[in-house]
Motif scaffolding. Sequence first.
Motif, PDB file in Angstrom:
ATOM      1  N   LEU A 134       0.825  -1.200   0.000  1.00 42.21           N
ATOM      2  CA  LEU A 134       0.000   0.000   0.000  1.00 42.21           C
ATOM      3  C   LEU A 134       0.864   1.257   0.000  1.00 42.21           C
ATOM      4  O   LEU A 134       1.961   1.277   0.580  1.00 42.21           O
ATOM      5  N   GLY A 135       0.404   2.318  -0.644  1.00 41.12           N
ATOM      6  CA  GLY A 135       1.095   3.590  -0.570  1.00 41.12           C
ATOM      7  C   GLY A 135       1.214   4.059   0.865  1.00 41.12           C
ATOM      8  O   GLY A 135       0.244   4.049   1.613  1.00 41.12           O
ATOM      9  N   GLY A 136       2.421   4.470   1.276  1.00 43.76           N
ATOM     10  CA  GLY A 136       2.654   4.910   2.647  1.00 43.76           C
ATOM     11  C   GLY A 136       3.073   3.807   3.589  1.00 43.76           C
ATOM     12  O   GLY A 136       3.295   4.058   4.774  1.00 43.76           O
ATOM     13  N   ILE A 137       3.204   2.578   3.083  1.00 44.06           N
ATOM     14  CA  ILE A 137       3.566   1.445   3.944  1.00 44.06           C
ATOM     15  C   ILE A 137       5.066   1.392   4.213  1.00 44.06           C
ATOM     16  O   ILE A 137       5.519   0.658   5.079  1.00 44.06           O
ATOM     17  N   GLY A 138       5.865   2.178   3.436  1.00 47.80           N
ATOM     18  CA  GLY A 138       7.302   2.252   3.702  1.00 47.80           C
ATOM     19  C   GLY A 138       8.185   1.564   2.685  1.00 47.80           C
ATOM     20  O   GLY A 138       9.352   1.284   2.982  1.00 47.80           O
ATOM     21  N   LYS A 139       7.675   1.313   1.479  1.00 45.78           N
ATOM     22  CA  LYS A 139       8.457   0.581   0.476  1.00 45.78           C
ATOM     23  C   LYS A 139       9.725   1.343   0.078  1.00 45.78           C
ATOM     24  O   LYS A 139      10.814   0.770   0.034  1.00 45.78           O
ATOM     25  N   THR A 140       9.577   2.640  -0.219  1.00 47.51           N
ATOM     26  CA  THR A 140      10.732   3.428  -0.643  1.00 47.51           C
ATOM     27  C   THR A 140      11.748   3.554   0.478  1.00 47.51           C
ATOM     28  O   THR A 140      12.966   3.482   0.235  1.00 47.51           O
ATOM     29  N   GLN A 141      11.288   3.715   1.720  1.00 48.93           N
ATOM     30  CA  GLN A 141      12.221   3.810   2.841  1.00 48.93           C
ATOM     31  C   GLN A 141      13.015   2.519   3.023  1.00 48.93           C
ATOM     32  O   GLN A 141      14.197   2.561   3.369  1.00 48.93           O
ATOM     33  N   ILE A 142      12.368   1.391   2.784  1.00 51.96           N
ATOM     34  CA  ILE A 142      13.087   0.113   2.835  1.00 51.96           C
ATOM     35  C   ILE A 142      14.176   0.089   1.774  1.00 51.96           C
ATOM     36  O   ILE A 142      15.321  -0.323   2.021  1.00 51.96           O
ATOM     37  N   ALA A 143      13.838   0.540   0.558  1.00 54.55           N
ATOM     38  CA  ALA A 143      14.823   0.539  -0.533  1.00 54.55           C
ATOM     39  C   ALA A 143      15.983   1.481  -0.226  1.00 54.55           C
ATOM     40  O   ALA A 143      17.155   1.149  -0.489  1.00 54.55           O
ATOM     41  N   ILE A 144      15.687   2.663   0.319  1.00 58.16           N
ATOM     42  CA  ILE A 144      16.755   3.611   0.666  1.00 58.16           C
ATOM     43  C   ILE A 144      17.675   3.017   1.720  1.00 58.16           C
ATOM     44  O   ILE A 144      18.908   3.041   1.586  1.00 58.16           O
ATOM     45  N   GLU A 145      17.084   2.456   2.785  1.00 53.33           N
ATOM     46  CA  GLU A 145      17.898   1.891   3.854  1.00 53.33           C
ATOM     47  C   GLU A 145      18.714   0.706   3.347  1.00 53.33           C
ATOM     48  O   GLU A 145      19.894   0.542   3.716  1.00 53.33           O
ATOM     49  N   TYR A 146      18.105  -0.112   2.487  1.00 51.36           N
ATOM     50  CA  TYR A 146      18.855  -1.248   1.934  1.00 51.36           C
ATOM     51  C   TYR A 146      20.042  -0.754   1.117  1.00 51.36           C
ATOM     52  O   TYR A 146      21.146  -1.306   1.208  1.00 51.36           O
ATOM     53  N   ALA A 147      19.846   0.296   0.315  1.00 52.79           N
ATOM     54  CA  ALA A 147      20.927   0.824  -0.511  1.00 52.79           C
ATOM     55  C   ALA A 147      22.104   1.262   0.356  1.00 52.79           C
ATOM     56  O   ALA A 147      23.271   0.953   0.051  1.00 52.79           O
ATOM     57  N   TYR A 148      21.841   1.974   1.444  1.00 52.89           N
ATOM     58  CA  TYR A 148      22.926   2.442   2.309  1.00 52.89           C
ATOM     59  C   TYR A 148      23.534   1.304   3.122  1.00 52.89           C
ATOM     60  O   TYR A 148      24.758   1.245   3.299  1.00 52.89           O
ATOM     61  N   ARG A 149      22.693   0.415   3.627  1.00 53.16           N
ATOM     62  CA  ARG A 149      23.195  -0.621   4.536  1.00 53.16           C
ATOM     63  C   ARG A 149      24.006  -1.683   3.805  1.00 53.16           C
ATOM     64  O   ARG A 149      24.962  -2.242   4.366  1.00 53.16           O
ATOM     65  N   TYR A 150      23.648  -1.970   2.555  1.00 45.68           N
ATOM     66  CA  TYR A 150      24.313  -3.068   1.840  1.00 45.68           C
ATOM     67  C   TYR A 150      25.084  -2.584   0.613  1.00 45.68           C
ATOM     68  O   TYR A 150      25.400  -3.372  -0.271  1.00 45.68           O
ATOM     69  N   ARG A 151      25.446  -1.312   0.555  1.00 46.07           N
ATOM     70  CA  ARG A 151      26.114  -0.770  -0.620  1.00 46.07           C
ATOM     71  C   ARG A 151      27.448  -1.444  -0.887  1.00 46.07           C
ATOM     72  O   ARG A 151      27.877  -1.554  -2.039  1.00 46.07           O
ATOM     73  N   GLN A 152      28.112  -1.911   0.182  1.00 40.65           N
ATOM     74  CA  GLN A 152      29.428  -2.521   0.003  1.00 40.65           C
ATOM     75  C   GLN A 152      29.364  -3.852  -0.739  1.00 40.65           C
ATOM     76  O   GLN A 152      30.388  -4.368  -1.185  1.00 40.65           O
ATOM     77  N   HIS A 153      28.167  -4.414  -0.886  1.00 40.25           N
ATOM     78  CA  HIS A 153      28.025  -5.703  -1.577  1.00 40.25           C
ATOM     79  C   HIS A 153      27.896  -5.538  -3.086  1.00 40.25           C
ATOM     80  O   HIS A 153      27.810  -6.538  -3.803  1.00 40.25           O
ATOM     81  N   TYR A 154      27.840  -4.299  -3.561  1.00 38.57           N
ATOM     82  CA  TYR A 154      27.612  -4.061  -4.986  1.00 38.57           C
ATOM     83  C   TYR A 154      28.679  -3.130  -5.551  1.00 38.57           C
ATOM     84  O   TYR A 154      29.206  -2.264  -4.850  1.00 38.57           O
ATOM     85  N   GLN A 155      28.983  -3.316  -6.817  1.00 36.12           N
ATOM     86  CA  GLN A 155      29.923  -2.438  -7.496  1.00 36.12           C
ATOM     87  C   GLN A 155      29.309  -1.053  -7.712  1.00 36.12           C
ATOM     88  O   GLN A 155      30.018  -0.057  -7.770  1.00 36.12           O
ATOM     89  N   ALA A 156      28.005  -0.989  -7.867  1.00 40.12           N
ATOM     90  CA  ALA A 156      27.308   0.279  -8.045  1.00 40.12           C
ATOM     91  C   ALA A 156      25.889   0.136  -7.517  1.00 40.12           C
ATOM     92  O   ALA A 156      25.298  -0.951  -7.567  1.00 40.12           O
ATOM     93  N   VAL A 157      25.352   1.231  -6.989  1.00 42.66           N
ATOM     94  CA  VAL A 157      23.965   1.290  -6.553  1.00 42.66           C
ATOM     95  C   VAL A 157      23.329   2.479  -7.271  1.00 42.66           C
ATOM     96  O   VAL A 157      23.732   3.625  -7.062  1.00 42.66           O
ATOM     97  N   LEU A 158      22.352   2.205  -8.120  1.00 46.97           N
ATOM     98  CA  LEU A 158      21.768   3.226  -8.986  1.00 46.97           C
ATOM     99  C   LEU A 158      20.255   3.234  -8.825  1.00 46.97           C
ATOM    100  O   LEU A 158      19.644   2.195  -8.595  1.00 46.97           O
ATOM    101  N   TRP A 159      19.645   4.392  -8.977  1.00 46.83           N
ATOM    102  CA  TRP A 159      18.226   4.584  -8.638  1.00 46.83           C
ATOM    103  C   TRP A 159      17.495   5.210  -9.816  1.00 46.83           C
ATOM    104  O   TRP A 159      17.978   6.171 -10.408  1.00 46.83           O
ATOM    105  N   LEU A 160      16.315   4.670 -10.126  1.00 48.40           N
ATOM    106  CA  LEU A 160      15.454   5.238 -11.155  1.00 48.40           C
ATOM    107  C   LEU A 160      14.053   5.423 -10.593  1.00 48.40           C
ATOM    108  O   LEU A 160      13.579   4.600  -9.802  1.00 48.40           O
ATOM    109  N   ASN A 161      13.393   6.470 -11.034  1.00 49.67           N
ATOM    110  CA  ASN A 161      12.025   6.753 -10.617  1.00 49.67           C
ATOM    111  C   ASN A 161      11.064   6.135 -11.629  1.00 49.67           C
ATOM    112  O   ASN A 161      11.094   6.483 -12.809  1.00 49.67           O
ATOM    113  N   GLY A 162      10.189   5.237 -11.164  1.00 48.51           N
ATOM    114  CA  GLY A 162       9.271   4.536 -12.067  1.00 48.51           C
ATOM    115  C   GLY A 162       7.835   4.984 -11.968  1.00 48.51           C
ATOM    116  O   GLY A 162       6.926   4.218 -12.295  1.00 48.51           O
TER     117      GLY A 162
END
Length: 750
Positions: A134-162
């Motif tokens: 549902l909108g407002g359930i926190g999906k984007t915040q999960i993605a943001i936190e995942y990007a910062y918390r696990y960035r070291q596991h990836y060569q690049a972390v890139l974001w697109l607005n869909g």
Amino acid sequence: MGRKDKQIADIHVEELPLSMRLRLARQQKGVSLTEMATRLGYSKGYLSGIENGNIRVTEDLLRRYAEILLIGQPELEGLLQLLHGPAARREVASWFVPYPRNAFFTGRDALLQEVHERLQTGGPGSRLLAITGLGGIGKTQIAIEYAYRYRQHYQAVLWLNGDSPEALLQSCVELAAHLDLPEYGARDHQDTVQALHQWFKEHPRCLLILDNVDNPADLHSFLLPPDNSYTLITTRHQVIGPLGQSFELLEMSPDESVQLLLRRAQMIAPTTALARIPDAMLTLAYEVARELAYLPLALTQAASYLEETGCGLASYLKLFREHRAEVLREHDSVASHYQFSVATTWKLSFERIQQAQPASSQILYLCAFLSPDRIYEEFVQQGIAHFNPELVALEENPLLLHRAIGELRRYSLIRTQPDSGALSIHRLVQAVIQDSMDEETRRAYAQRTVQAVNHAFPLVTVARWHETWSRCQRYYAQVEVCLRLIDRYQLASSEVSQLMSKAGHYLRERTQYRLAQQLYQRALDIDRQLYGDDHISVARDLGNLAQVYEDQLRLERAEQLYRQSISLQEKIGGATGVDVSLLKRYAHLLRKTGRAHEADQWWQRIGPYDADHALTRDVINDNDPRIIYHEEGHWSTRQHAGDFNNDAHFTETPGASFQCQFTGVGIEIISDTTIHTGEIKISIDDSCIHTTNTARFSVEKYTQTIVFSHTNLPSGPHTLKVVVINGSFVLDALAVFSFNGPIPTEEKNV
């Protein structure tokens, strides 16, 4: 009133980007953003853009920050390295996330770990994971936190607005410019997309985050990285098809909700444990979180309001309960990247659904007035045409119903529960829908909801007992909601009376006599209001009341009501117009009070009109002497308001057994599946009939659950024996079916 400066917790400083380190340094020195802007000669908005990471800081401005904030030389060199150093230059290409890390992100640790494991363990072709909800359930915040918390596991972390195909194309252009691809300025944006796809092929182990994808199906013909990279999607759409894996993000837990609320409102420090929060504050925080249904966006908005106004939890709770619609429209534009308030977020979805599939919007409105959990699909199908006559096609064609429900699932406005197939709706979605209506419209929809529930809720009948009883159990929560709607809007109609009578009959069969009596009385009052005193519906209501008074052993009042009902039916339809079952019940009452001669006279009157093969059902309570419990089974008794006659026998001993002799054509075993479950073997006349595990009823747990029914026995005496194989078992009651062979009233112990 202006908002306070957004605070950053002094944790994981080394993981913060340069912009957030500048803000943290300023806050630690106690310098407000307004004061900083004045001393530097810049606008407050410009500095806010720098500290949010939206504007790149220059070296000169960085040094002026350091001078004002008395930042030492070693720390300044570290900040300059972030601005100009080799590691920073490498990060420019490998990091493209438009949002700073949320310093108030709370909980969800296990969920983030699951996201990582599911992405990493997926083989080639399955390294895509969609977070739906549902909108407002926190999906984007999960993605943001995942990007910062696990960035070291990836060569690049890139974001697109869909958000839309157009937004996705524009976001690709911005990403291509960030990566310094020559095609970023191509007239045909598809050339830019192809260039990005080629870049992913040449740079393995990248994470691409596609945020807020409006329609995952569009991605088939768009941009998805090759198998050497990973893709994380956030979308409201619950169905993503063959794209990859998905899971639905649900509300926060109560504990997580309270922590987010209090931390974001600056009422506790980020590291404060729940056990250290004063009880009074904690109790109020749990109440606020419960009112907001544990929705992250609503909690964040509430916390922002608390921080800005300093009104306190008790005042906010009162404000929300009295002015819910206005509060949900409040928008936390500074403290959150989220563009809309709770109400506006869903309002946009409602409008899209109304345009694309009007039938879906009507289902949504029906769900908005029902109990939010376990709204059964067949219940919707049975009632929707009585909610809106224009939707009769959905009642007749399940395919059309499924399509309409599918449109709601696209926006995650309803949820399908995999265990039971029932629908559910978030309580705040219900609130926003109802609050969008004026009082007259709400009353009209409440009336239509009662009509729909009345049509779907069955009358318990002996001939179709198992079916009607099970449906009543499943649907009764919707009846309770309707009773509140009836009280709130003072509804009085034939549908209201019918629903109260049917619900009263169900409650009477459950031995909840007081509630049944109240509903029968209310039905009588409404029918008298609608039709006057001389109407067949009034006569039936009087008969129902008589029966429930008899059940409560208030026999004098029961006799008065029986006589009133019989007299009124004779007045309306003559001597032959009286319901035979009513006459039988009255004759039984006379015999029960020791007036056998009068009873015989009534039986003589009944004789010519009695059906030869009327099926009857008589209940044997668990403490009836005809039920023999074997002592080695360690049977115990309990008193419980949900049981038949408020009592039951239970055991946790394997091998425990009981038996009962009965006369009839069938028998039912009534148990309680809310807690106790186990496997039992059922024998009739020394022949094993069935073995059942009551755990199979665990999806829908009820007291007075029919766990066994057999109604195809030869008429006559029989012996039932039940043995507990394993687990635990509750015997609440037995029910015997017979043709014109009811258990004599004086022998019944119910």
